[in-house]
Design a protein around this motif. Structure first.
Motif, PDB file in Angstrom:
ATOM      1  N   LEU A   1       0.326   7.594   6.801  1.00  0.00           N
ATOM      2  CA  LEU A   1      -0.402   6.707   5.886  1.00  0.00           C
ATOM      3  C   LEU A   1      -1.196   5.709   6.715  1.00  0.00           C
ATOM      4  O   LEU A   1      -0.644   5.061   7.599  1.00  0.00           O
TER       5      LEU A   1
ATOM      6  N   GLY B   1      -4.017   2.420   6.470  1.00  0.00           N
ATOM      7  CA  GLY B   1      -4.728   1.430   5.675  1.00  0.00           C
ATOM      8  C   GLY B   1      -5.608   0.586   6.576  1.00  0.00           C
ATOM      9  O   GLY B   1      -5.235   0.277   7.712  1.00  0.00           O
ATOM     10  N   THR B   2      -6.790   0.249   6.090  1.00  0.00           N
ATOM     11  CA  THR B   2      -7.684  -0.676   6.802  1.00  0.00           C
ATOM     12  C   THR B   2      -7.751  -1.969   6.004  1.00  0.00           C
ATOM     13  O   THR B   2      -7.931  -1.948   4.778  1.00  0.00           O
TER      14      THR B   2
ATOM     15  N   SER C   1      -6.717  -1.741  11.384  1.00  0.00           N
ATOM     16  CA  SER C   1      -6.093  -0.613  10.700  1.00  0.00           C
ATOM     17  C   SER C   1      -4.632  -0.495  11.116  1.00  0.00           C
ATOM     18  O   SER C   1      -4.283  -0.736  12.270  1.00  0.00           O
TER      19      SER C   1
ATOM     20  N   THR D   1      -7.372  -4.970   1.243  1.00  0.00           N
ATOM     21  CA  THR D   1      -7.429  -3.544   1.560  1.00  0.00           C
ATOM     22  C   THR D   1      -8.836  -3.020   1.336  1.00  0.00           C
ATOM     23  O   THR D   1      -9.374  -3.140   0.242  1.00  0.00           O
TER      24      THR D   1
ATOM     25  N   LEU E   1       0.858  -1.182   0.000  1.00  0.00           N
ATOM     26  CA  LEU E   1       0.000   0.000   0.000  1.00  0.00           C
ATOM     27  C   LEU E   1       0.893   1.229   0.000  1.00  0.00           C
ATOM     28  O   LEU E   1       1.688   1.438   0.918  1.00  0.00           O
TER      29      LEU E   1
ATOM     30  N   LEU F   1       0.536   5.496  -1.429  1.00  0.00           N
ATOM     31  CA  LEU F   1      -0.355   6.479  -2.032  1.00  0.00           C
ATOM     32  C   LEU F   1       0.410   7.698  -2.526  1.00  0.00           C
ATOM     33  O   LEU F   1       1.511   7.998  -2.057  1.00  0.00           O
TER      34      LEU F   1
ATOM     35  N   SER G   1       4.893   3.466   3.376  1.00  0.00           N
ATOM     36  CA  SER G   1       4.209   2.326   2.768  1.00  0.00           C
ATOM     37  C   SER G   1       3.877   1.283   3.823  1.00  0.00           C
ATOM     38  O   SER G   1       4.469   1.256   4.904  1.00  0.00           O
TER      39      SER G   1
ATOM     40  N   ASP H   1      -9.769   0.245   2.739  1.00  0.00           N
ATOM     41  CA  ASP H   1      -9.744   1.705   2.761  1.00  0.00           C
ATOM     42  C   ASP H   1      -8.312   2.161   3.018  1.00  0.00           C
ATOM     43  O   ASP H   1      -7.506   1.423   3.596  1.00  0.00           O
ATOM     44  N   SER H   2      -7.989   3.373   2.594  1.00  0.00           N
ATOM     45  CA  SER H   2      -6.661   3.929   2.840  1.00  0.00           C
ATOM     46  C   SER H   2      -6.720   5.441   2.730  1.00  0.00           C
ATOM     47  O   SER H   2      -7.597   6.002   2.068  1.00  0.00           O
ATOM     48  N   LYS H   3      -5.760   6.093   3.388  1.00  0.00           N
ATOM     49  CA  LYS H   3      -5.744   7.556   3.395  1.00  0.00           C
ATOM     50  C   LYS H   3      -4.328   8.030   3.703  1.00  0.00           C
ATOM     51  O   LYS H   3      -3.644   7.476   4.567  1.00  0.00           O
TER      52      LYS H   3
END
Length: 259
Positions: free
Chosen positions: A107, A109-110, A119, A82, A59, A61, A73, A84-86
């Motif tokens: 960063l 990630g769920t 998460s 995965t 992951l 972004l 990462s 969700d991610s933000k």
């Protein structure tokens, strides 16, 4: 969640130390870790991981404002999905010269496996002597995590907090409670000044002093767990002795309590 989770946190130092590559290859092939929380995972590091493991996904972004990939990462086993991610950046706190630097930020990630979700966060606070700026960045990060994790899934936050000044770790611990607990405080120093890269005057001074056997060690890397995790599970944090960057890897084991 599995009966046991094994998570690694590491600042890769952009692949500056040759020993990183053998460590990554061995670690990936062992398939021991469910998640690897990475900082300073530059393109060469990500390319190496992709080419040396079929068991993991990555992951990572893009920072839309700078139009560049973040160096944060999360590497995870393919059994996780995965959901969700933000990516959160620290542009409001950084100096003008550092606004576009992809190292710093948060960063999240769920991930889901079967019916369970958890998460993971990878964080890298800014470097330098401005500890007040780092304090603001951590406070901002905590608020973003709480807003993001409204479902209160299990949360693990790992990374490089750059907390080099003597009082910073105590301030950070106080700032993160009561929602998060630092499970790595007693694990020892994680950064050795002898292995820094010569990117600025302070680092070059540290390298020169190392030639005379003078080096400094700091507790910069930490792993925080949400309070629910610490209540429901037994946790153990281990400082790995592998010299793979100027930072040592940190490992946390999370497993179900025996009833």
């Amino acid at each position: 969640m599995d009966d046991e989770l094994r998570i690694l946190s590491l600042n890769c130092q952009k692949g500056y130390q040759f020993s990183l590559w053998e460590f990554l290859k061995t670690t990936l092939n062992s398939n021991v870790y469910d998640f690897m929380i990475l900082q300073e995972a530059t393109e060469n590091v990500i390319t190496f991981i992709k080419s040396n493991s079929i068991q993991y996904c990555i992951l990572q972004l893009k920072n839309e404002k700078s139009d560049s990939l973040s160096h944060l990462s999360i590497v995870f086993r393919k059994k996780f999905e995965t959901v969700d991610s933000k990516l959160f950046t620290f542009e409001n706190f950084l100096s003008k010269n550092n606004l576009t630097r992809p190292e710093f930020g948060l960063l999240i990630g769920t991930f889901r496996m079967d019916k369970s979700t958890l998460s993971i966060g990878s964080i890298h606070l800014s470097s330098g002597l401005n500890y007040k700026r780092r304090e603001k960045e951590l406070h901002y990060s905590k608020q973003r995590i709480l807003e993001y994790n409204k479902t209160k899934s299990l949360f693990t936050l790992g990374g490089d907090f750059n907390s080099a000044l003597p009082w910073e770790n105590a301030i950070n611990k106080k700032l993160m409670i009561p929602q998060f607990v630092n499970c790595s405080l007693g694990s020892g120093p994680t950064c050795n000044s002898s292995y820094v890269e010569p990117v600025n005057l302070l680092n070059r001074l540290a390298i020169s002093l190392a030639k005379f056997g003078i080096n400094f060690q700091f507790k910069l890397d930490h792993i925080y767990l949400d309070m629910i995790t610490t209540v429901l599970y037994t946790t153990k944090c281990i400082l790995k002795k592998n010299r793979v960057s100027d930072h040592n890897p940190l490992e946390v084991l999370i497993y179900k309590r025996i009833q």
